[in-house]
Design an enzyme around this catalytic site. Structure first.
Site, PDB file in Angstrom:
ATOM      1  N   LYS A  58      32.365  18.528  25.775  1.00 42.19           N
ATOM      2  CA  LYS A  58      32.403  19.020  27.157  1.00 42.19           C
ATOM      3  C   LYS A  58      33.109  17.995  28.051  1.00 42.19           C
ATOM      4  O   LYS A  58      33.894  18.354  28.930  1.00 42.19           O
ATOM      5  CB  LYS A  58      30.984  19.325  27.649  1.00 42.19           C
ATOM      6  CG  LYS A  58      30.407  20.579  26.990  1.00 42.19           C
ATOM      7  CD  LYS A  58      28.901  20.730  27.146  1.00 42.19           C
ATOM      8  CE  LYS A  58      28.401  21.910  26.307  1.00 42.19           C
ATOM      9  NZ  LYS A  58      26.929  22.000  26.235  1.00 42.19           N
ATOM     10  N   GLN A 102      21.873  18.544  28.604  1.00 41.49           N
ATOM     11  CA  GLN A 102      22.069  19.090  27.262  1.00 41.49           C
ATOM     12  C   GLN A 102      20.729  19.511  26.660  1.00 41.49           C
ATOM     13  O   GLN A 102      19.770  18.745  26.640  1.00 41.49           O
ATOM     14  CB  GLN A 102      22.766  18.048  26.368  1.00 41.49           C
ATOM     15  CG  GLN A 102      23.097  18.545  24.972  1.00 41.49           C
ATOM     16  CD  GLN A 102      24.083  19.720  24.944  1.00 41.49           C
ATOM     17  OE1 GLN A 102      25.042  19.775  25.713  1.00 41.49           O
ATOM     18  NE2 GLN A 102      23.838  20.683  24.066  1.00 41.49           N
ATOM     19  N   ASP A 125      25.558  25.083  34.654  1.00 42.20           N
ATOM     20  CA  ASP A 125      25.212  25.577  33.307  1.00 42.20           C
ATOM     21  C   ASP A 125      24.256  26.774  33.400  1.00 42.20           C
ATOM     22  O   ASP A 125      23.842  27.323  32.385  1.00 42.20           O
ATOM     23  CB  ASP A 125      24.575  24.429  32.508  1.00 42.20           C
ATOM     24  CG  ASP A 125      24.659  24.655  30.998  1.00 42.20           C
ATOM     25  OD1 ASP A 125      25.577  25.371  30.556  1.00 42.20           O
ATOM     26  OD2 ASP A 125      23.812  24.115  30.266  1.00 42.20           O
TER      27      ASP A 125
END
Ligand code: NAP
Length: 286
Positions: A58, A102, A125
């Protein structure tokens, strides 16, 4: 796949590359016009090698798109309070426009509490309750990246959603649940299935669209499917194996996402696109 396959592959790679290229143009424009470079903060807790690889990917893609990145790596024994404090700090940092925590985090951490420490304006996200509510109501907002990427892929391949029966296998907060919400907001009839579902193959057989988000290699079998079904394999298991049995499913489905190169690239592309969205919105509101 074998030579007798019939399903057309739904390739995410090219579509994702277009999305990233457009995000890069917008990032440069924002920087040229305001001096602000969009910036994504990634937060990794612990030393799981797969998670570390995802975060690195990413960051690399961000760099290529002209998006800055800040990397926060915390030890595996980090507490919920410590992680919440770090996410709150990033939420209050005006140079950071998007935050990615994450998943998964180590067991001792309350992941929901951590996600909720991300400011909704920086939730690129799509993991907060705020973003989930927007998806559930069909309102604008940040999408959970994998489900949002899946919807973009379905749209790009002109898959009719309105009135279609979609069976989602898996109900995780980052994938199955929001995928179903986005399909519902697109007027699909949605059936959620999970580990306690009875006679899963019978439900899958009714589906026009199947989203497999289970985390079990080769789980969905060809004989479960209605001929011509559209199959989205969101799974990623060791050795580039998805959650559907690609060889069997390709003989029955009309469209099938490959693993890799299907859903995966779309997830990162949407993350970058939403980071630029966040930077533009925050810069406009300065
Ligand atoms: P997860 O949190 O482990 O959730 C798995 C879901 O599958 C759960 O809802 C579980 O049901 C359900 N399930 C388990 N066994 C089942 C069974 N026998 N029948 C029906 N449902 C069953 O996993 P996740 O994070 O959603 O990830 C799912 C997959 O997507 C994994 O392969 C992961 O690697 C992949 N993934 C890919 C991306 C990408 O960018 N491409 C991103 C994230 C995840 P319960 O709720 O009842 O336990």
């Amino acid at each position: 796949m074998t030579s007798d396959t019939t399903a057309r592959p739904m390739i995410g790679t090219d579509l994702a590359a277009d999305m990233v290229a457009q995000a890069a143009v917008r990032a440069k424009k924002l920087q040229d016009e305001t001096g602000v470079q969009p910036c994504l903060a990634t937060v990794l807790v612990g030393d799981d090698p797969a998670s570390a690889t995802y975060v690195r990917m990413k960051q690399n893609r961000s760099k290529k798109a002209g998006i800055g990145s800040v990397s926060v790596v915390l030890p595996a024994e980090t507490t919920t309070d410590e992680l919440v404090a770090e996410l709150t700090r990033l939420s209050n940092d005006p140079t950071v426009h998007g935050i990615l925590l994450q998943h998964p985090v180590p067991e001792q951490i309350d992941e929901r509490a951590a996600f909720e420490a991300i400011a909704p304006a920086k939730d690129v996200d799509g993991v907060t309750m705020h973003s989930f509510a927007a998806m559930a109501f069909g309102e604008p907002g940040f999408r959970s990246c994998t489900p949002g990427g899946i919807l973009r892929l379905l749209q790009a391949y002109d898959v009719p959603l309105s009135g279609a029966h979609a069976v989602v296998i898996g109900r995780s907060p980052i994938l199955g649940k929001p995928a179903g919400m986005l399909l519902l907001a697109s007027n699909a009839t949605v059936t959620y299935t999970h580990s306690r579902t009875q006679d899963l193959p019978a439900l899958v057989r009714q589906a026009d669209i199947v989203v497999a988000a289970v985390g079990k290699p080769n789980f969905v079998r060809g004989e479960w499917l209605k001929p011509g079904a559209v199959v989205i394999d969101a799974g990623y298991n060791e050795g580039n194996v998805g959650d559907v049995h690609a060889e069997e499913v390709a003989r029955v489905a009309s469209l099938l996402t490959p693993v890799p190169g299907g859903v995966g690239p779309m997830t990162i592309a949407l993350l970058l696109e939403q980071t630029v969205d966040a930077a533009e919105a925050q810069t406009a509101n300065r």
